[in-house]
Design an enzyme around this catalytic site. Sequence first.
Site, mmCIF file in Angstrom:
data_model
loop_
_atom_site.group_PDB
_atom_site.id
_atom_site.type_symbol
_atom_site.label_atom_id
_atom_site.label_comp_id
_atom_site.label_asym_id
_atom_site.label_seq_id
_atom_site.Cartn_x
_atom_site.Cartn_y
_atom_site.Cartn_z
ATOM 1 N N THR A 1 -1.360 5.572 2.414
ATOM 2 C CA THR A 1 -2.869 4.884 2.561
ATOM 3 C C THR A 1 -2.946 3.841 3.681
ATOM 4 O O THR A 1 -1.770 3.465 3.947
ATOM 5 C CB THR A 1 -2.801 4.000 0.965
ATOM 6 O OG1 THR A 1 -2.753 4.922 0.014
ATOM 7 C CG2 THR A 1 -4.346 3.217 0.996
ATOM 8 N N LEU B 1 0.756 -1.212 -0.070
ATOM 9 C CA LEU B 1 0.068 0.025 -0.052
ATOM 10 C C LEU B 1 0.850 1.223 0.191
ATOM 11 O O LEU B 1 1.959 1.222 0.716
ATOM 12 C CB LEU B 1 -0.797 -0.066 1.147
ATOM 13 C CG LEU B 1 -1.753 -1.075 1.509
ATOM 14 C CD1 LEU B 1 -2.777 -0.901 2.836
ATOM 15 C CD2 LEU B 1 -2.934 -1.094 0.326
ATOM 16 N N ASP B 2 0.428 2.289 -0.734
ATOM 17 C CA ASP B 2 1.251 3.581 -0.687
ATOM 18 C C ASP B 2 1.426 3.918 0.877
ATOM 19 O O ASP B 2 0.695 3.808 1.976
ATOM 20 C CB ASP B 2 0.310 4.641 -1.367
ATOM 21 C CG ASP B 2 0.391 4.276 -2.879
ATOM 22 O OD1 ASP B 2 1.068 3.594 -3.242
ATOM 23 O OD2 ASP B 2 -0.255 5.195 -3.576
ATOM 24 N N MET B 3 2.432 4.742 1.118
ATOM 25 C CA MET B 3 2.787 5.192 2.439
ATOM 26 C C MET B 3 1.575 5.874 3.098
ATOM 27 O O MET B 3 1.382 5.823 4.259
ATOM 28 C CB MET B 3 4.131 5.969 2.572
ATOM 29 C CG MET B 3 4.412 6.548 3.861
ATOM 30 S SD MET B 3 6.098 7.587 3.795
ATOM 31 C CE MET B 3 6.370 7.990 5.405
ATOM 32 N N ARG C 1 -5.598 7.084 -7.132
ATOM 33 C CA ARG C 1 -5.299 8.406 -7.048
ATOM 34 C C ARG C 1 -5.162 9.143 -8.369
ATOM 35 O O ARG C 1 -5.546 10.063 -8.532
ATOM 36 C CB ARG C 1 -4.034 8.845 -6.360
ATOM 37 C CG ARG C 1 -3.868 8.181 -4.981
ATOM 38 C CD ARG C 1 -2.527 7.975 -4.249
ATOM 39 N NE ARG C 1 -1.817 8.952 -3.761
ATOM 40 C CZ ARG C 1 -0.974 9.347 -3.081
ATOM 41 N NH1 ARG C 1 -0.265 8.181 -2.465
ATOM 42 N NH2 ARG C 1 -0.492 10.456 -2.623
#
Length: 233
Positions: free
Chosen positions: A73, A69-71, A179
Site C-alpha cells: 500500500t 501501512l501494508d508493504m 483488502r
Amino acid sequence: MNAGQPEIHDLAGHGDANGFDLVHADAALLVLAKPAGLLAVPGRGEDKQDCLSARVQASYPDALVVHRLDMATSGLMLMARSISIQRALGALFERRQIHKRYIAVVDGQPAAATGTGPGGWSLIDLPIVVDWPRRPLRIIDAERGKPSQTRWRAVAVDAATHSTRVELEPLTGRSHQLRVHLQALGHPILGDRLYAPENVQARAPRLLLHASALGFVHPVSGLPMEFDSPAPF
C-alpha cells in the site's frame, strides 16, 4: 495541504533525497508519503531491514512509529517525535479521532448497500480474524473474528476495464481490513497478490490501494491538520 497550520515551526523539506518523501515536519510529528513496495517497519531477516521507519530515523533519530501501512500500500503515514506524542497519537487512533481515507480500484462494479447513507456511503460490517494455517492472511469469521467496519463509496466506474474506483474509510484498524472486506464483497482490489484471484492480480503491476487523506487534531497546538495525497494510479 493542511487546514489550520499549527503554530509550530514547519521543518519539512519535500522530496526524497534521504530515501523518503517528507510531507510535513514539526517539533512533534512527521507526515510521510510511503511508496508501494516499501515496508513500513523492519521485518524478520536481513533482507527486510530496509523500510520507511528506518530511512526516516536516519534523518530524524527521534522518530517513532505510530501506525503502519501494508508493504504493498502507498500513501500517508504518521510518525511521532517523542514517546509522549506517540502515546497521544496512539490514543487518537484508539478513539477513532484520526480520519483516514483510501482510494482503491476494484474488480467489477460493487452495488451500494440498501439504506446507503449521506454522500453515497455504504458500510461493510464483517468481523476479521487471522487465518492461522495461512497466516499472515486474514478471513471473515462471524464467531471468532474481531469487529471490523469499513465505509465505502464508488466514485468512478470504468466499463471498458470492468473496474470501479472507490473511496474507503476504515472505522476500525484490523490488519488487511480493506483488502479482506473488498474481497468479501466479491470485488477484490486490482493487483492484490494476497486476496485476489490470479486474473485480477494480473490487471495491475501493484496493489491499487493508496492512503490518500489523513486528518487529526494536533496534539500540541490543538489545531486541525489535514493532508491529502493523490493516488498515483
